[in-house]
Design a protein around this motif. Structure first.
Motif, PDB file in Angstrom:
ATOM      1  N   ASN A 179      -2.316  -1.918   5.459  1.00 45.04           N
ATOM      2  CA  ASN A 179      -3.532  -1.165   5.140  1.00 45.04           C
ATOM      3  C   ASN A 179      -3.336  -0.459   3.793  1.00 45.04           C
ATOM      4  O   ASN A 179      -2.443   0.372   3.640  1.00 45.04           O
ATOM      5  CB  ASN A 179      -3.816  -0.151   6.257  1.00 45.04           C
ATOM      6  CG  ASN A 179      -5.126   0.584   6.059  1.00 45.04           C
ATOM      7  OD1 ASN A 179      -5.356   1.225   5.039  1.00 45.04           O
ATOM      8  ND2 ASN A 179      -5.995   0.516   7.052  1.00 45.04           N
ATOM      9  N   ARG A 180      -4.186  -0.775   2.835  1.00 49.14           N
ATOM     10  CA  ARG A 180      -3.983  -0.248   1.477  1.00 49.14           C
ATOM     11  C   ARG A 180      -4.161   1.265   1.401  1.00 49.14           C
ATOM     12  O   ARG A 180      -3.660   1.908   0.473  1.00 49.14           O
ATOM     13  CB  ARG A 180      -4.920  -0.948   0.486  1.00 49.14           C
ATOM     14  CG  ARG A 180      -6.387  -0.758   0.736  1.00 49.14           C
ATOM     15  CD  ARG A 180      -7.236  -1.604  -0.200  1.00 49.14           C
ATOM     16  NE  ARG A 180      -8.663  -1.495   0.089  1.00 49.14           N
ATOM     17  CZ  ARG A 180      -9.442  -0.533  -0.366  1.00 49.14           C
ATOM     18  NH1 ARG A 180      -8.948   0.405  -1.152  1.00 49.14           N
ATOM     19  NH2 ARG A 180     -10.722  -0.500  -0.048  1.00 49.14           N
ATOM     20  N   ASN A 181      -4.886   1.857   2.366  1.00 47.94           N
ATOM     21  CA  ASN A 181      -5.051   3.315   2.371  1.00 47.94           C
ATOM     22  C   ASN A 181      -3.831   4.034   2.943  1.00 47.94           C
ATOM     23  O   ASN A 181      -3.602   5.208   2.657  1.00 47.94           O
ATOM     24  CB  ASN A 181      -6.299   3.705   3.177  1.00 47.94           C
ATOM     25  CG  ASN A 181      -7.570   3.204   2.523  1.00 47.94           C
ATOM     26  OD1 ASN A 181      -7.743   3.319   1.316  1.00 47.94           O
ATOM     27  ND2 ASN A 181      -8.467   2.611   3.309  1.00 47.94           N
ATOM     28  N   LEU A 182      -3.066   3.320   3.767  1.00 48.21           N
ATOM     29  CA  LEU A 182      -1.870   3.925   4.373  1.00 48.21           C
ATOM     30  C   LEU A 182      -0.615   3.670   3.535  1.00 48.21           C
ATOM     31  O   LEU A 182       0.313   4.481   3.538  1.00 48.21           O
ATOM     32  CB  LEU A 182      -1.660   3.371   5.789  1.00 48.21           C
ATOM     33  CG  LEU A 182      -2.775   3.632   6.802  1.00 48.21           C
ATOM     34  CD1 LEU A 182      -2.422   2.999   8.148  1.00 48.21           C
ATOM     35  CD2 LEU A 182      -3.033   5.134   6.974  1.00 48.21           C
ATOM     36  N   HIS A 217       1.408   6.212   1.588  1.00 42.48           N
ATOM     37  CA  HIS A 217       1.940   7.340   2.354  1.00 42.48           C
ATOM     38  C   HIS A 217       3.141   6.943   3.217  1.00 42.48           C
ATOM     39  O   HIS A 217       3.639   7.762   4.002  1.00 42.48           O
ATOM     40  CB  HIS A 217       0.834   7.920   3.249  1.00 42.48           C
ATOM     41  CG  HIS A 217      -0.327   8.476   2.471  1.00 42.48           C
ATOM     42  ND1 HIS A 217      -0.349   9.772   1.996  1.00 42.48           N
ATOM     43  CD2 HIS A 217      -1.479   7.892   2.071  1.00 42.48           C
ATOM     44  CE1 HIS A 217      -1.481   9.957   1.338  1.00 42.48           C
ATOM     45  NE2 HIS A 217      -2.176   8.849   1.365  1.00 42.48           N
ATOM     46  N   LYS A 236      -7.315  15.510   5.252  1.00 44.21           N
ATOM     47  CA  LYS A 236      -6.512  14.323   4.929  1.00 44.21           C
ATOM     48  C   LYS A 236      -5.664  13.905   6.130  1.00 44.21           C
ATOM     49  O   LYS A 236      -5.514  12.709   6.414  1.00 44.21           O
ATOM     50  CB  LYS A 236      -5.632  14.605   3.716  1.00 44.21           C
ATOM     51  CG  LYS A 236      -4.879  13.377   3.195  1.00 44.21           C
ATOM     52  CD  LYS A 236      -5.829  12.322   2.661  1.00 44.21           C
ATOM     53  CE  LYS A 236      -5.088  11.139   2.076  1.00 44.21           C
ATOM     54  NZ  LYS A 236      -5.987  10.067   1.628  1.00 44.21           N
ATOM     55  N   GLN A 244      -7.976  12.211   8.584  1.00 43.52           N
ATOM     56  CA  GLN A 244      -8.390  10.906   8.059  1.00 43.52           C
ATOM     57  C   GLN A 244      -7.263   9.877   8.215  1.00 43.52           C
ATOM     58  O   GLN A 244      -7.486   8.759   8.689  1.00 43.52           O
ATOM     59  CB  GLN A 244      -8.785  11.076   6.590  1.00 43.52           C
ATOM     60  CG  GLN A 244      -9.177   9.801   5.874  1.00 43.52           C
ATOM     61  CD  GLN A 244      -9.226   9.999   4.355  1.00 43.52           C
ATOM     62  OE1 GLN A 244      -9.223  11.120   3.848  1.00 43.52           O
ATOM     63  NE2 GLN A 244      -9.241   8.901   3.635  1.00 43.52           N
ATOM     64  N   LEU A 245      -6.049  10.256   7.810  1.00 39.62           N
ATOM     65  CA  LEU A 245      -4.909   9.353   7.932  1.00 39.62           C
ATOM     66  C   LEU A 245      -4.646   9.003   9.403  1.00 39.62           C
ATOM     67  O   LEU A 245      -4.375   7.840   9.731  1.00 39.62           O
ATOM     68  CB  LEU A 245      -3.652   9.985   7.322  1.00 39.62           C
ATOM     69  CG  LEU A 245      -3.518   9.957   5.799  1.00 39.62           C
ATOM     70  CD1 LEU A 245      -2.327  10.792   5.366  1.00 39.62           C
ATOM     71  CD2 LEU A 245      -3.359   8.518   5.288  1.00 39.62           C
ATOM     72  N   THR A 281      -7.125   6.526  10.744  1.00 45.68           N
ATOM     73  CA  THR A 281      -6.866   5.207  10.149  1.00 45.68           C
ATOM     74  C   THR A 281      -5.647   4.558  10.794  1.00 45.68           C
ATOM     75  O   THR A 281      -5.651   3.355  11.098  1.00 45.68           O
ATOM     76  CB  THR A 281      -6.652   5.331   8.622  1.00 45.68           C
ATOM     77  OG1 THR A 281      -7.793   5.958   8.043  1.00 45.68           O
ATOM     78  CG2 THR A 281      -6.457   3.971   7.974  1.00 45.68           C
ATOM     79  N   THR A 321      -5.689   1.123  12.942  1.00 42.18           N
ATOM     80  CA  THR A 321      -4.881   0.023  12.398  1.00 42.18           C
ATOM     81  C   THR A 321      -3.878  -0.489  13.426  1.00 42.18           C
ATOM     82  O   THR A 321      -3.771  -1.689  13.676  1.00 42.18           O
ATOM     83  CB  THR A 321      -4.147   0.486  11.124  1.00 42.18           C
ATOM     84  OG1 THR A 321      -5.111   0.942  10.166  1.00 42.18           O
ATOM     85  CG2 THR A 321      -3.327  -0.636  10.507  1.00 42.18           C
TER      86      THR A 321
END
Length: 246
Positions: free
Chosen positions: A15-18, A21, A174, A177-178, A181, A185
């Motif tokens: 996942n490009r948003n994770l 991090h 944040k 949100q994380l 996600t 995922t």
């Protein structure tokens, strides 16, 4: 089917948003351990299927040699014997993974991280609880079973961001949100309805994902004066036991 830490990590990595991090994490091998120690000032070595902080080893680079810590044990060793010391510190035959160590933020001089308790009592994931886990003095793990204790997240974040409420609110959003996600995922690949998500702030306030555990403990929440989150977790567990009996 539930997955170990590495399985969850690899799913999250897609996942490009994770991805930004996630600290570097690899299966433990002798050559890989030496490479990780060459690249980072500290490395955490943990069993893929462990929980409660059990079996975690921290190797830290010193000016001369290495410090290897596991449970109450602390050894200072030279480069030639660091691998042997790590191998002898392993507690189980499970596969182990290595994770880059972070410069984790502190609360009242002790390291802390954040446990987010995710549940899916019906058709949607919900955040049932969020709490700061503060390590016992001189400990490098925050887990309840390692002497860590719970503090209200808001209180710890206010301390971290020097009472700047806007920064606290932004960090809180944040984290939420994380966590959502991560839950969405991981659950694409696993049938779990509960996740314990461990996040850490580094000294710059950046949020890192330490791990997602499919069998989270909830006793930490009993330590909070406000028992609302604990009650929510137990009520959701009751709902799931009725609707999705094993």
């Amino acid at each position: 089917m539930t997955m170990g830490k590495m399985g969850n990590y690899r799913v999250m990595l897609q996942n490009r948003n994770l991805r930004p991090h996630l600290p570097e994490t690899r299966w433990m091998t002798d050559a890989g351990t030496l490479r990780m120690l060459g690249a980072h000032s500290s490395v955490f070595i943990k069993p893929d299927l462990g929980s409660g902080g059990n079996g975690i080893i921290r190797v830290r680079k010193l000016s001369r040699g290495y410090e290897v810590r596991s449970g109450p044990s602390r050894k200072i060793v030279g480069a030639g014997s660091v691998l042997r010391t790590v191998r002898s510190s392993r507690r189980s035959n499970n596969r182990y993974l290595m994770q880059k160590g972070l410069q984790i933020a502190r609360y009242q001089g002790k390291i802390f991280d954040i446990r987010v308790y995710m549940q899916k009592p019906e058709h949607k994931w919900v955040i049932a609880g969020m709490v700061a886990r503060v390590a016992a003095p001189h400990k490098f793990l925050t887990n309840y079973h390692q002497g860590g204790h719970a503090e209200p997240l808001q209180k710890v974040l206010l301390n971290q961001f020097k009472n700047n409420q806007a920064k606290v609110d932004a960090c809180h959003r944040k984290i939420e949100q994380l966590s959502m996600t991560i839950a969405h995922t991981v659950s694409k690949w696993s049938s779990t309805r509960e996740l314990g998500i461990d996040l850490a702030l580094d000294k710059n306030g950046y949020i890192w994902i330490l791990e997602a555990n499919s069998h989270p403990g909830h006793r930490l929440f009993t330590q909070l004066a406000d028992q609302t989150m604990y009650s929510t977790i137990i009520e959701n567990k009751r709902k799931m036991a009725v609707q999705y009996p094993i």
